[in-house]
Enzyme design. Structure first.
Site, PDB file in Angstrom:
ATOM      1  N   ILE A  29      -4.764   7.715  -8.585  1.00  0.00           N
ATOM      2  CA  ILE A  29      -5.370   6.689  -7.725  1.00  0.00           C
ATOM      3  C   ILE A  29      -5.589   5.391  -8.496  1.00  0.00           C
ATOM      4  O   ILE A  29      -5.180   4.307  -8.050  1.00  0.00           O
ATOM      5  CB  ILE A  29      -6.704   7.208  -7.130  1.00  0.00           C
ATOM      6  CG1 ILE A  29      -6.416   8.223  -6.014  1.00  0.00           C
ATOM      7  CG2 ILE A  29      -7.558   6.045  -6.593  1.00  0.00           C
ATOM      8  CD1 ILE A  29      -7.652   8.791  -5.334  1.00  0.00           C
ATOM      9  N   SER A 153     -16.013   6.649  -5.565  1.00  0.00           N
ATOM     10  CA  SER A 153     -16.968   7.640  -5.098  1.00  0.00           C
ATOM     11  C   SER A 153     -16.221   8.746  -4.346  1.00  0.00           C
ATOM     12  O   SER A 153     -15.071   9.058  -4.673  1.00  0.00           O
ATOM     13  CB  SER A 153     -18.003   6.927  -4.208  1.00  0.00           C
ATOM     14  OG  SER A 153     -19.008   7.818  -3.813  1.00  0.00           O
ATOM     15  N   LYS A 171     -21.389  12.050  -7.540  1.00  0.00           N
ATOM     16  CA  LYS A 171     -20.935  10.929  -6.698  1.00  0.00           C
ATOM     17  C   LYS A 171     -22.105  10.305  -5.935  1.00  0.00           C
ATOM     18  O   LYS A 171     -22.120   9.087  -5.705  1.00  0.00           O
ATOM     19  CB  LYS A 171     -19.841  11.395  -5.733  1.00  0.00           C
ATOM     20  CG  LYS A 171     -18.573  11.906  -6.419  1.00  0.00           C
ATOM     21  CD  LYS A 171     -17.809  10.806  -7.150  1.00  0.00           C
ATOM     22  CE  LYS A 171     -16.425  11.294  -7.596  1.00  0.00           C
ATOM     23  NZ  LYS A 171     -15.681  10.280  -8.373  1.00  0.00           N
TER      24      LYS A 171
END
Ligand code: HXC
Length: 266
Positions: A29, A153, A171
């Site tokens: 990511i 998150s 998170k």
């Protein structure tokens, strides 16, 4: 998934002269987030625990734009002093830091009975303490340059997800950290936001958390009837670092196709 980030939505050059510092930058990511920013004009430093992999990924990202400069540094975000050194090196080599992405994370499925105190601590230290350490080490640069921070998150602390108590707790802490810093450092012009990815195709998180035989069922359970892509996260990143979001801080952008609203726990 397209091979590289497409500039069709955003203008080339919008991040000219901007410097990005990204933890976990060699991961699926964060790598695409940095690729997007570099293609759109930024230069970048990515840090990761595996030095050789991080250096290799940095060299590959650098190829995406002529004249781009991207370096990779071996850093464990649990080591505050190492992060301070990485920030100092960034300022030495690039002159400043404008954008920070706190993306370093660790995860595995573990039921509470088999989740040791040390395992819980390891994940909280990588995800939450690592995010704190990163912004702490970069704080002078952020204040000096009216910087902009994105925390990665998740959605699994919005409800109860079994076998993920460690990550959910970490998170949730990241969201709280982001909100507090948005208020505390807002007067200095520094923005803090979270991106909460849902199920994103081809990521390590997906392969760790979802057995192959459940993939199709999971895909169908997403209201938009597909998994997210790394480009979906990159687009949100470009928006949050761009002037288009200049009044957005202390927010979380959930990029999950409404998956968490269904309560399907994927
Ligand atoms: C139970 C486990 C475990 C497992 C490790 N531990 N793996 N417990 N099930 N599968 C325990 C160990 O036994 C040990 O506890 C403690 O965790 C620390 O393990 P170490 O290997 O010593 O720690 P470390 O080298 O720091 O490894 C960190 C790690 C590891 C998080 C445990 O998995 C890792 O390095 N992961 C990095 C890559 C990664 O996870 N990427 C996925 C990101 S996806 P004891 O008691 O034995 O000492 C993601 C998505 C989140 O984050 C959002 C999802 C929706």
């Amino acid at each position: 998934m397209a091979a590289t980030y497409t500039t069709s939505v955003f203008q080339p050059g919008i991040f000219n002269n901007k410097i990005v510092f990204c933890t976990g930058g060699a991961g699926t990511i964060c790598r695409r987030q940095v690729e997007a920013l570099v293609i759109l004009g930024a230069n970048a430093v990515i840090v990761g625990r595996r030095m050789e992999v991080t250096e290799k990924v940095a060299a590959e990202i650098q190829q995406l734009r002529k004249g781009a400069k991207v370096i990779g540094l071996g850093v464990d975000v649990r080591d505050y002093k190492a992060l301070q050194r990485a920030v100092a090196r960034t300022v030495e080599d690039f002159g400043k830091i404008d954008y920070v992405i706190c993306g370093a994370a660790g995860n595995f499925l573990a039921d509470f009975k088999h989740l040791s105190s040390n395992a819980f601590k390891a994940v909280v230290e990588i995800d939450l303490l690592g995010s704190f350490n990163t912004v702490k080490a970069a704080q002078d640069q952020l204040i000096q340059n009216k910087g902009n921070v994105i925390f990665i998150s998740a959605t699994l602390h919005y409800y109860g997800v079994p076998f993920q108590s460690h990550v959910g707790a970490a998170k949730a802490g990241i969201d709280a950290l982001s909100n507090a810093l948005a208020v505390e450092l807002g007067p200095f012009g520094v923005r803090f936001n979270c991106i909460a990815p849902g199920p994103i195709d081809g990521t390590e998180g997906m392969s760790r958390l979802l057995p192959k035989e459940m993939l199709e069922m999971a895909r169908k359970s997403v209201p938009l009837q597909r998994f997210g892509t790394v480009d979906d996260i990159a687009h949100a990143t470009v928006f949050l670092f761009s002037p288009a979001s200049s009044f957005i801080t202390g927010a979380t952008i959930v990029v999950d196709g409404a998956a968490w609203h269904t309560g399907q726990r994927i």
